[in-house]
Write a protein that holds these residues in place. Structure first.
Motif, PDB file in Angstrom:
ATOM      1  N   VAL A  63      40.893   7.161  41.335  1.00 35.77           N
ATOM      2  CA  VAL A  63      39.907   6.078  41.250  1.00 35.77           C
ATOM      3  C   VAL A  63      39.382   5.653  42.619  1.00 35.77           C
ATOM      4  O   VAL A  63      38.493   4.794  42.703  1.00 35.77           O
ATOM      5  CB  VAL A  63      40.479   4.843  40.521  1.00 35.77           C
ATOM      6  CG1 VAL A  63      41.021   5.235  39.156  1.00 35.77           C
ATOM      7  CG2 VAL A  63      41.525   4.132  41.350  1.00 35.77           C
ATOM      8  N   PHE A  67      36.688   2.419  42.077  1.00 37.06           N
ATOM      9  CA  PHE A  67      37.233   1.137  41.634  1.00 37.06           C
ATOM     10  C   PHE A  67      37.534   0.259  42.842  1.00 37.06           C
ATOM     11  O   PHE A  67      37.878   0.761  43.921  1.00 37.06           O
ATOM     12  CB  PHE A  67      38.532   1.342  40.857  1.00 37.06           C
ATOM     13  CG  PHE A  67      38.378   2.000  39.512  1.00 37.06           C
ATOM     14  CD1 PHE A  67      37.191   2.578  39.098  1.00 37.06           C
ATOM     15  CD2 PHE A  67      39.456   2.034  38.643  1.00 37.06           C
ATOM     16  CE1 PHE A  67      37.061   3.183  37.869  1.00 37.06           C
ATOM     17  CE2 PHE A  67      39.357   2.635  37.396  1.00 37.06           C
ATOM     18  CZ  PHE A  67      38.152   3.209  37.008  1.00 37.06           C
ATOM     19  N   MET A  82      35.106  -1.625  38.185  1.00 40.43           N
ATOM     20  CA  MET A  82      35.125  -0.188  37.914  1.00 40.43           C
ATOM     21  C   MET A  82      33.698   0.330  37.851  1.00 40.43           C
ATOM     22  O   MET A  82      32.888  -0.187  37.070  1.00 40.43           O
ATOM     23  CB  MET A  82      35.853   0.088  36.594  1.00 40.43           C
ATOM     24  CG  MET A  82      37.270  -0.489  36.539  1.00 40.43           C
ATOM     25  SD  MET A  82      38.152  -0.050  35.036  1.00 40.43           S
ATOM     26  CE  MET A  82      37.202  -0.978  33.841  1.00 40.43           C
ATOM     27  N   LEU A  85      32.202   5.230  35.943  1.00 37.30           N
ATOM     28  CA  LEU A  85      33.273   5.492  34.989  1.00 37.30           C
ATOM     29  C   LEU A  85      33.138   6.857  34.341  1.00 37.30           C
ATOM     30  O   LEU A  85      32.020   7.344  34.091  1.00 37.30           O
ATOM     31  CB  LEU A  85      33.306   4.396  33.932  1.00 37.30           C
ATOM     32  CG  LEU A  85      33.941   3.084  34.413  1.00 37.30           C
ATOM     33  CD1 LEU A  85      33.531   1.914  33.539  1.00 37.30           C
ATOM     34  CD2 LEU A  85      35.454   3.223  34.444  1.00 37.30           C
ATOM     35  N   ASP A  89      38.757   7.929  32.270  1.00 37.60           N
ATOM     36  CA  ASP A  89      39.205   6.564  32.586  1.00 37.60           C
ATOM     37  C   ASP A  89      39.539   5.781  31.318  1.00 37.60           C
ATOM     38  O   ASP A  89      40.045   4.652  31.407  1.00 37.60           O
ATOM     39  CB  ASP A  89      38.124   5.811  33.359  1.00 37.60           C
ATOM     40  CG  ASP A  89      37.866   6.393  34.736  1.00 37.60           C
ATOM     41  OD1 ASP A  89      36.686   6.504  35.124  1.00 37.60           O
ATOM     42  OD2 ASP A  89      38.850   6.738  35.425  1.00 37.60           O
TER      43      ASP A  89
END
Length: 120
Positions: A63, A67, A82, A85, A89
């Protein structure tokens, strides 16, 4: 009684964004580290991101760059922004916090989880 309450999950298309929130409440003296974990069907729960009381952050490799974890001014709230995406995820996201309370001293608490689904 200490509680962690999450919000912000939902359904989003690939490439989209979501912001998760988690607030700690109850007889709290202080909140130390806070973090987000996730668990996909058939997989173990894994750390997504964590932030210390001093603001240092740590992210899962999967991530990084997508993120961002942050804390609110009151330090008893944690957010997970986030972006970009991906379907992978998709999981139930859990808030986690190390909290010093009047009744139990220092203990680790978990939220109830919020579903994030990335799908077109």
């Amino acid at each position: 009684q200490v509680q962690l309450v999450e919000s912000g999950g939902g359904l989003v298309q690939p490439g989209g964004s979501l912001r998760l929130s988690c607030a700690a409440s109850g007889s709290i003296f202080s909140v130390d580290a806070m973090g987000w974990y996730r668990q996909a069907p058939g997989k173990q729960r894994e750390l997504v991101a964590a932030i210390t009381g001093g603001g240092s952050t740590n992210y899962a490799d999967s991530v990084k760059g997508r993120f961002a974890i942050s804390r609110g001014n009151a330090k008893n709230t944690v957010y997970l922004q986030m972006s970009s995406l991906k379907p992978e995820d998709t999981a139930v996201y859990y808030c986690n916090a190390d909290i010093r309370s009047a009744h139990t001293g220092l203990a680790t608490y978990w939220g109830q989880g919020t579903q994030v689904t990335v799908s077109s």
